[in-house]
Design a protein around this motif. Structure first.
Motif, PDB file in Angstrom:
ATOM      1  N   VAL A  15     -14.439  -0.626   0.890  1.00 60.10           N
ATOM      2  CA  VAL A  15     -13.660   0.325   0.292  1.00 60.10           C
ATOM      3  C   VAL A  15     -12.310   0.367   0.902  1.00 60.10           C
ATOM      4  CG1 VAL A  15     -14.661   2.334   1.561  1.00 60.10           C
ATOM      5  CG2 VAL A  15     -13.620   2.507  -0.672  1.00 60.10           C
ATOM      6  N   LEU A  16     -11.308   0.783   0.103  1.00 58.57           N
ATOM      7  CA  LEU A  16      -9.967   0.757   0.460  1.00 58.57           C
ATOM      8  C   LEU A  16      -9.575   2.424   0.455  1.00 58.57           C
ATOM      9  CD1 LEU A  16      -7.152  -0.101   1.486  1.00 58.57           C
ATOM     10  CD2 LEU A  16      -6.680  -0.964  -0.721  1.00 58.57           C
ATOM     11  N   LEU A  17      -9.266   2.995   1.437  1.00 56.07           N
ATOM     12  CA  LEU A  17      -8.818   4.171   1.574  1.00 56.07           C
ATOM     13  C   LEU A  17      -7.062   4.356   1.440  1.00 56.07           C
ATOM     14  CD1 LEU A  17     -11.034   6.704   3.720  1.00 56.07           C
ATOM     15  CD2 LEU A  17     -11.088   6.739   1.121  1.00 56.07           C
ATOM     16  N   LEU A  18      -6.531   4.934   0.202  1.00 57.26           N
ATOM     17  CA  LEU A  18      -5.110   5.072   0.616  1.00 57.26           C
ATOM     18  C   LEU A  18      -4.707   6.489   0.815  1.00 57.26           C
ATOM     19  CD1 LEU A  18      -2.295   3.755   0.044  1.00 57.26           C
ATOM     20  CD2 LEU A  18      -2.715   4.085  -2.525  1.00 57.26           C
ATOM     21  N   ALA A  19      -4.000   6.695   1.938  1.00 63.91           N
ATOM     22  CA  ALA A  19      -3.618   8.029   2.396  1.00 63.91           C
ATOM     23  C   ALA A  19      -2.029   8.189   1.927  1.00 63.91           C
ATOM     24  CB  ALA A  19      -3.892   7.927   3.749  1.00 63.91           C
ATOM     25  N   ASN A  20      -1.624   9.459   2.397  1.00 68.29           N
ATOM     26  CA  ASN A  20      -0.562   9.944   1.714  1.00 68.29           C
ATOM     27  C   ASN A  20       0.608   9.570   2.754  1.00 68.29           C
ATOM     28  OD1 ASN A  20       0.992  11.467  -0.102  1.00 68.29           O
ATOM     29  ND2 ASN A  20       0.936  13.166   1.279  1.00 68.29           N
ATOM     30  N   GLY A  21       0.616   8.720   3.483  1.00 69.76           N
ATOM     31  CA  GLY A  21       1.758   8.161   4.256  1.00 69.76           C
ATOM     32  C   GLY A  21       2.583   7.193   3.645  1.00 69.76           C
ATOM     33  N   ARG A  22       3.412   6.384   4.641  1.00 69.20           N
ATOM     34  CA  ARG A  22       4.168   5.211   3.987  1.00 69.20           C
ATOM     35  C   ARG A  22       3.180   4.016   3.556  1.00 69.20           C
ATOM     36  NH1 ARG A  22       7.334   0.965   7.820  1.00 69.20           N
ATOM     37  NH2 ARG A  22       8.659   0.078   6.185  1.00 69.20           N
ATOM     38  N   TRP A 102     -20.822   3.785   2.453  1.00 67.72           N
ATOM     39  CA  TRP A 102     -20.018   2.603   2.645  1.00 67.72           C
ATOM     40  C   TRP A 102     -20.163   2.520   4.373  1.00 67.72           C
ATOM     41  CZ3 TRP A 102     -17.765  -0.129  -1.194  1.00 67.72           C
ATOM     42  CH2 TRP A 102     -17.582   0.501  -2.349  1.00 67.72           C
ATOM     43  N   GLN A 103     -19.646   1.144   4.526  1.00 65.34           N
ATOM     44  CA  GLN A 103     -19.658   0.779   5.963  1.00 65.34           C
ATOM     45  C   GLN A 103     -18.285   0.202   6.388  1.00 65.34           C
ATOM     46  OE1 GLN A 103     -22.971  -1.405   7.399  1.00 65.34           O
ATOM     47  NE2 GLN A 103     -24.529   0.401   7.486  1.00 65.34           N
ATOM     48  N   ASP A 104     -17.739  -0.780   5.592  1.00 63.28           N
ATOM     49  CA  ASP A 104     -16.344  -1.136   5.998  1.00 63.28           C
ATOM     50  C   ASP A 104     -15.729  -0.653   5.152  1.00 63.28           C
ATOM     51  OD1 ASP A 104     -17.897  -3.516   7.705  1.00 63.28           O
ATOM     52  OD2 ASP A 104     -18.638  -4.324   5.721  1.00 63.28           O
ATOM     53  N   VAL A 105     -14.383  -0.174   5.928  1.00 67.30           N
ATOM     54  CA  VAL A 105     -13.335   0.747   5.320  1.00 67.30           C
ATOM     55  C   VAL A 105     -12.066   0.215   5.825  1.00 67.30           C
ATOM     56  CG1 VAL A 105     -12.410   3.102   4.945  1.00 67.30           C
ATOM     57  CG2 VAL A 105     -14.907   2.715   5.441  1.00 67.30           C
ATOM     58  N   SER A 106     -11.179   0.020   4.685  1.00 69.70           N
ATOM     59  CA  SER A 106      -9.855  -0.508   5.147  1.00 69.70           C
ATOM     60  C   SER A 106      -8.807   1.074   4.873  1.00 69.70           C
ATOM     61  CB  SER A 106      -9.222  -1.501   4.281  1.00 69.70           C
ATOM     62  OG  SER A 106      -9.756  -2.607   5.026  1.00 69.70           O
ATOM     63  N   VAL A 107      -8.027   1.002   5.651  1.00 74.91           N
ATOM     64  CA  VAL A 107      -7.226   2.400   5.347  1.00 74.91           C
ATOM     65  C   VAL A 107      -5.536   2.260   5.643  1.00 74.91           C
ATOM     66  CG1 VAL A 107      -6.345   4.744   6.203  1.00 74.91           C
ATOM     67  CG2 VAL A 107      -8.824   4.021   6.632  1.00 74.91           C
ATOM     68  N   ALA A 108      -5.032   2.317   4.383  1.00 75.81           N
ATOM     69  CA  ALA A 108      -3.625   2.166   4.207  1.00 75.81           C
ATOM     70  C   ALA A 108      -2.771   3.385   3.821  1.00 75.81           C
ATOM     71  CB  ALA A 108      -3.326   1.060   3.049  1.00 75.81           C
ATOM     72  N   GLY A 109      -1.410   3.426   4.301  1.00 75.83           N
ATOM     73  CA  GLY A 109      -0.987   4.904   4.357  1.00 75.83           C
ATOM     74  C   GLY A 109      -1.179   5.968   5.248  1.00 75.83           C
ATOM     75  N   ALA A 110      -1.653   5.405   6.213  1.00 69.81           N
ATOM     76  CA  ALA A 110      -2.024   6.464   7.355  1.00 69.81           C
ATOM     77  C   ALA A 110      -1.248   6.404   8.451  1.00 69.81           C
ATOM     78  CB  ALA A 110      -3.477   6.200   7.767  1.00 69.81           C
ATOM     79  N   LEU A 111      -0.218   5.515   8.523  1.00 69.46           N
ATOM     80  CA  LEU A 111       0.642   5.234   9.725  1.00 69.46           C
ATOM     81  C   LEU A 111       1.991   5.116   9.152  1.00 69.46           C
ATOM     82  CD1 LEU A 111      -1.550   2.535  11.429  1.00 69.46           C
ATOM     83  CD2 LEU A 111      -1.543   4.836  11.727  1.00 69.46           C
ATOM     84  N   GLY A 112       2.876   5.353   9.993  1.00 70.64           N
ATOM     85  CA  GLY A 112       4.331   4.941   9.840  1.00 70.64           C
ATOM     86  C   GLY A 112       5.284   5.902   9.365  1.00 70.64           C
ATOM     87  N   ARG A 113       4.749   7.264   9.025  1.00 71.91           N
ATOM     88  CA  ARG A 113       6.001   8.433   8.625  1.00 71.91           C
ATOM     89  C   ARG A 113       6.000   9.235   9.780  1.00 71.91           C
ATOM     90  NH1 ARG A 113       4.726  10.214   2.363  1.00 71.91           N
ATOM     91  NH2 ARG A 113       5.889   8.338   1.375  1.00 71.91           N
ATOM     92  N   ASP A 116       2.744  12.181  14.943  1.00 71.12           N
ATOM     93  CA  ASP A 116       1.595  12.959  15.157  1.00 71.12           C
ATOM     94  C   ASP A 116       0.522  12.829  14.079  1.00 71.12           C
ATOM     95  OD1 ASP A 116       3.134  14.186  13.313  1.00 71.12           O
ATOM     96  OD2 ASP A 116       2.792  16.295  13.825  1.00 71.12           O
ATOM     97  N   HIS A 117       0.851  12.853  12.929  1.00 70.07           N
ATOM     98  CA  HIS A 117      -0.352  12.510  12.066  1.00 70.07           C
ATOM     99  C   HIS A 117      -0.777  11.075  12.364  1.00 70.07           C
ATOM    100  CE1 HIS A 117       0.599  15.562   8.620  1.00 70.07           C
ATOM    101  NE2 HIS A 117       1.112  16.166   9.992  1.00 70.07           N
ATOM    102  N   ALA A 118       0.056   9.912  12.726  1.00 67.97           N
ATOM    103  CA  ALA A 118      -0.654   8.870  12.931  1.00 67.97           C
ATOM    104  C   ALA A 118      -1.375   8.748  14.026  1.00 67.97           C
ATOM    105  CB  ALA A 118       0.767   7.802  13.116  1.00 67.97           C
ATOM    106  N   LEU A 119      -1.228   9.382  15.361  1.00 69.49           N
ATOM    107  CA  LEU A 119      -1.991   9.491  16.266  1.00 69.49           C
ATOM    108  C   LEU A 119      -3.207  10.217  15.986  1.00 69.49           C
ATOM    109  CD1 LEU A 119       0.577  10.097  19.004  1.00 69.49           C
ATOM    110  CD2 LEU A 119      -0.661   8.116  18.759  1.00 69.49           C
TER     111      LEU A 119
END
Length: 231
Positions: A15-22, A102-113, A116-119
Motif C-alpha cells: 500500500v502507498l501512503l501519500l502524505a501532505n509534504g513535498r 497491510w504489512q508492506d507500506v511505502s510512504v511518499a510526501g512525508a519528507l522534505g518540507r 521537525d516533521h520529517a524527523l
C-alpha cells in the motif's frame, strides 16, 4: 464522509501512503504506483494525488488540510475520519493500514518540507516496526530501518548511508566500498554516512538498536524497499 473503512477488504501486496509534504516527482510516482496495489492519501496528500492525476482508494485524517478542490475531485472516494488529536496524520494513517491488515507500506510526501516533521515521521519507523515494513521515499532516497541481518543486490553503484539514529549499534558489512567490521555506530560519535554499494551483493548485520538505511536512488533508479517482516 464516513468512519468506516474503504472498499479495500483484502489487503494484498503493497500500500502507498501519500502524505501532505513535498510530493514525489512523476518518474518516482510511476515506479511506486507500479509496485503498489492501493493508494491511500493522508489528509492534504489528496491534493498531491490530484496534481499527479491519480485517484486514491481512500483519504484519511481529520481533513484540516485537504482543499475544497481535492474534496470535489474525489467526492466518490471513501473519506475516513480519524480525529485523534494526540497523533500526527501520518501516525494515524500507519495505524489505520496496520489495522486493515497491510504489512508492506511505502510512504511518499512525508519528507522534505519541514525538518521537525520529517524527523518525527522517521521516528514512526520504531513505533510500527513490529507490525509494518515501512519505506519512506523522497525524490532521491529510500529510507527504512533494519534489525539483525539485511541482504540486498544493488543495481550498480549506489550511495548508501547507515545511520544509528535510534541508538548505538554494532555493524558488520559485506559488499560496501568501505567495509564495517564490528564497528560501533552512535550518533554524534561515529556514523556510516556516504558509503557505497559497488554492484556486488550487500550484507549488513547490526546488533543493538535498529539501524536507519538511506539508499540514494538518484533520479531514474528503481526504488529500494525495507525488508519484509520476520515471520
Amino acid at each position: 464522509m464516513t468512519d468506516t473503512g474503504p472498499v479495500m477488504t483484502e489487503p494484498q501486496g503493497r500500500v502507498l501512503l501519500l502524505a501532505n509534504g513535498r510530493g514525489p516527482g512523476r518518474k518516482l510516482w510511476k515506479k511506486l504506483r507500479a509496485r503498489c496495489t492501493a493508494l491511500v492519501c493522508v489528509d492534504g496528500g489528496a491534493d498531491s494525488a490530484r496534481k499527479l492525476g491519480d485517484i486514491p482508494d481512500a483519504v484519511l485524517g481529520d481533513f484540516d488540510s485537504a482543499s475544497r478542490a481535492a474534496r470535489g475531485a474525489f467526492a466518490g472516494v471513501e473519506w475516513v475520519r480519524l480525529d485523534d488529536q494526540e497523533s500526527s496524520d501520518l501516525d494515524k494513517g500507519l495505524g489505520w493500514v496496520a489495522e486493515k491488515g497491510w504489512q508492506d507500506v511505502s510512504v511518499a510526501g512525508a519528507l522534505g518540507r519541514e525538518p521537525d516533521h520529517a524527523l518525527a515521521n522517521i521516528g514512526l519507523l520504531m513505533k510500527y516496526r513490529r507490525v509494518l515494513s515501512v519505506t519512506f521515499h523522497d525524490r532521491r532516497q529510500d529510507l527504512f530501518a533494519i534489525e539483525g541481518c539485511w541482504e540486498w543486490q544493488p543495481a550498480g553503484e549506489m550511495r548508501i548511508s547507515l545511520l544509528p539514529l535510534f541508538g548505538p549499534c554494532t555493524v558488520t558489512s559485506e559488499g560496501l566500498l568501505y567495509p564495517l567490521r564490528g564497528l560501533k555506530l552512535e550518533m554524534g560519535v561515529k556514523d556510516g554516512l556516504s558509503n557505497r554499494a559497488c554492484g556486488s551483493r550487500v550484507r549488513i548485520e547490526c546488533q543493538g538498536a535498529p539501524l536507519l538505511v538511506c539508499v540514494e536512488r538518484g533520479g531514474g533508479g528503481e526504488p529500494v524497499f525495507a525488508p519484509a517482516l520476520a515471520k
